[in-house]
Scaffold this motif. Structure first.
Motif, short mmCIF file in Angstrom:
data_model
loop_
_atom_site.label_atom_id
_atom_site.label_comp_id
_atom_site.label_asym_id
_atom_site.label_seq_id
_atom_site.Cartn_x
_atom_site.Cartn_y
_atom_site.Cartn_z
N LEU A 92 0.82 -1.21 0.00
CA LEU A 92 0.00 0.00 0.00
C LEU A 92 0.86 1.26 0.00
CD1 LEU A 92 -2.75 -1.08 2.53
CD2 LEU A 92 -3.15 -0.42 0.14
N ALA A 93 0.46 2.23 -0.84
CA ALA A 93 1.17 3.51 -0.92
C ALA A 93 0.15 4.64 -0.79
CB ALA A 93 1.93 3.60 -2.23
N LEU A 94 -0.50 4.68 0.37
CA LEU A 94 -1.54 5.68 0.61
C LEU A 94 -1.08 6.68 1.66
CD1 LEU A 94 -4.61 3.27 0.80
CD2 LEU A 94 -4.18 4.93 -1.02
N PHE A 95 -1.79 7.81 1.72
CA PHE A 95 -1.56 8.80 2.78
C PHE A 95 -2.47 8.41 3.95
CE2 PHE A 95 -0.69 10.97 -1.26
CZ PHE A 95 0.64 11.34 -1.05
N LYS A 96 -1.90 7.70 4.91
CA LYS A 96 -2.70 7.06 5.96
C LYS A 96 -3.44 8.04 6.86
CE LYS A 96 -1.65 2.72 5.06
NZ LYS A 96 -0.96 1.86 6.02
N GLN A 97 -2.90 9.25 7.05
CA GLN A 97 -3.53 10.22 7.95
C GLN A 97 -4.40 11.23 7.20
OE1 GLN A 97 -3.51 9.60 11.19
NE2 GLN A 97 -2.29 7.82 10.55
N TYR A 149 -17.30 5.72 3.45
CA TYR A 149 -16.00 5.88 4.12
C TYR A 149 -15.29 7.18 3.71
CZ TYR A 149 -16.90 0.86 4.37
OH TYR A 149 -17.48 -0.38 4.56
N ARG A 150 -15.92 8.01 2.92
CA ARG A 150 -15.27 9.15 2.27
C ARG A 150 -14.53 10.06 3.25
NH1 ARG A 150 -17.92 13.86 2.28
NH2 ARG A 150 -17.43 14.48 0.14
N ASP A 151 -15.08 10.26 4.46
CA ASP A 151 -14.50 11.20 5.42
C ASP A 151 -13.63 10.51 6.47
OD1 ASP A 151 -15.73 13.45 4.22
OD2 ASP A 151 -17.61 12.92 5.20
N GLN A 152 -13.52 9.19 6.39
CA GLN A 152 -12.72 8.46 7.38
C GLN A 152 -11.24 8.50 7.01
OE1 GLN A 152 -14.00 4.58 8.63
NE2 GLN A 152 -16.15 5.03 8.26
N LEU A 153 -10.39 8.50 8.05
CA LEU A 153 -8.95 8.38 7.80
C LEU A 153 -8.66 7.00 7.22
CD1 LEU A 153 -7.32 9.96 10.99
CD2 LEU A 153 -7.70 11.03 8.76
N VAL A 154 -7.79 6.97 6.26
CA VAL A 154 -7.43 5.69 5.63
C VAL A 154 -6.88 4.70 6.67
CG1 VAL A 154 -5.74 4.62 4.08
CG2 VAL A 154 -7.10 6.56 3.30
N SER A 155 -6.14 5.20 7.65
CA SER A 155 -5.55 4.32 8.66
C SER A 155 -6.59 3.59 9.50
CB SER A 155 -4.64 5.14 9.59
OG SER A 155 -5.39 6.17 10.23
N LEU A 157 -9.28 2.16 8.29
CA LEU A 157 -9.98 1.18 7.46
C LEU A 157 -9.29 -0.18 7.48
CD1 LEU A 157 -10.68 3.33 4.27
CD2 LEU A 157 -12.14 3.04 6.27
N SER A 158 -10.06 -1.22 7.15
CA SER A 158 -9.49 -2.56 7.01
C SER A 158 -8.53 -2.58 5.82
CB SER A 158 -10.60 -3.59 6.79
OG SER A 158 -11.20 -3.40 5.51
N TYR A 159 -7.69 -3.59 5.81
CA TYR A 159 -6.71 -3.72 4.73
C TYR A 159 -7.41 -3.82 3.37
CZ TYR A 159 -2.95 -5.70 1.88
OH TYR A 159 -2.03 -5.93 0.89
N GLY A 160 -8.47 -4.61 3.29
CA GLY A 160 -9.19 -4.78 2.04
C GLY A 160 -9.75 -3.47 1.52
N LEU A 161 -10.29 -2.64 2.42
CA LEU A 161 -10.82 -1.34 2.02
C LEU A 161 -9.70 -0.39 1.59
CD1 LEU A 161 -13.64 -0.72 4.66
CD2 LEU A 161 -13.93 -0.91 2.18
N GLN A 162 -8.56 -0.48 2.27
CA GLN A 162 -7.43 0.37 1.87
C GLN A 162 -6.96 0.03 0.46
OE1 GLN A 162 -4.21 1.06 4.69
NE2 GLN A 162 -5.55 0.58 6.41
#
Length: 260
Positions: A92-97, A149-155, A157-162
């Motif tokens: 994963l290469a997301l901006f977790k925060q 999930y639009r407003d939730q922090l990526v961190s 979320l479950s791995y599958g959703l990420q």
């Protein structure tokens, strides 16, 4: 999306080495518009190297990369988005925060007509551009069932959703060619089934050609139009899922009869 006879990507006689280790040996392949094209093979076969060449991260020692009829010279990763090539990564290469929506909006950078002067002066054109980018991002969230999930922090979320958010961010660039590097790695059976349906949906509804590396052979056989098998950097077989399942060299040298 129906498969066209038009070749969108062609690799011709690609050689790639790192020091004395040859990773790819005279690899040639053709990906047609509209395909879900899968590359399979054991660990160390050279699969990720192929994606890194298509994405411009690796430069082969010899051979040609031809995309949309154009031979790519001095091709680098920074050029890929301008050609309409996007990708997801094995890790994963997301901006977790950042929120899900903001992560997807980062994929809109090349599509944005944002100017620093317009932002400083709060010009109407800047607001119009921001509204457009948000609208496009929201469309992708809807396509991948991520609105809640639009407003939730990526961190959070479950791995599958990420993994799904990463897919959404890649789609935000509106690519014509999407590289998926093990999109189902680490997922449970239900998550794999879900992401496989989304891959088909992207292919069919957004008219995006997909090039995928994936270890789950059941999924590969189920959704792919064309499959290539690599072993030690060489192509040992290619064809439809049925042809691959019946190919004697694949059955004996890689998959084993029991695997299929």
């Amino acid at each position: 999306m129906s498969v066209s006879s038009v070749v969108l990507l062609e690799l011709k006689a690609i050689d790639l080495s790192f020091g004395s280790s040859q990773v790819l040996k005279q690899l040639s392949l053709e990906v047609r518009e509209g395909e879900i094209y899968s590359l399979i093979g054991p660990n160390g076969a050279g699969k990720s190297s192929v994606i890194n060449i298509i994405n411009g991260i690796y430069q082969p020692q010899s051979g040609q990369i031809i995309f949309a009829g154009q031979v790519l010279h001095n091709y680098k990763a920074k050029h890929a988005p301008y050609l309409g090539i996007a990708r997801t990564f094995q890790n994963l290469a997301l901006f977790k925060q950042m929120s899900v929506l903001d992560n997807v909006l980062t994929g809109r950078v090349l599509k944005s007509r944002h100017s620093l002067l317009g932002a400083l002066l709060s010009l109407p054109s800047t607001q119009k551009n921001d509204d457009l980018q948000r609208f496009k991002a929201e469309e992708i969230l809807k396509l991948l069932n991520l609105q809640e999930y639009r407003d939730q922090l990526v961190s959070s979320l479950s791995y599958g959703l990420q993994k799904r958010v990463e897919l959404a961010r890649a789609l935000a660039a509106e690519p014509q060619f999407l590289l998926l590097d093990e999109p189902m790695a680490g997922m449970n059976h239900a998550e794999k089934r879900s992401i496989a349906k989304f891959i088909q949906k992207i292919n069919q509804q957004l008219n995006i050609t997909i090039f995928m590396i994936e270890h789950d052979l059941a999924v590969v056989m189920d959704i792919s139009d064309h499959i290539v098998v690599l072993d030690y950097g060489k192509k040992i077989a290619e064809g439809t899922p049925q042809q691959i399942q019946e190919h004697p060299e694949v059955l004996s040298a890689y998959l084993g009869i029991q695997a299929l």
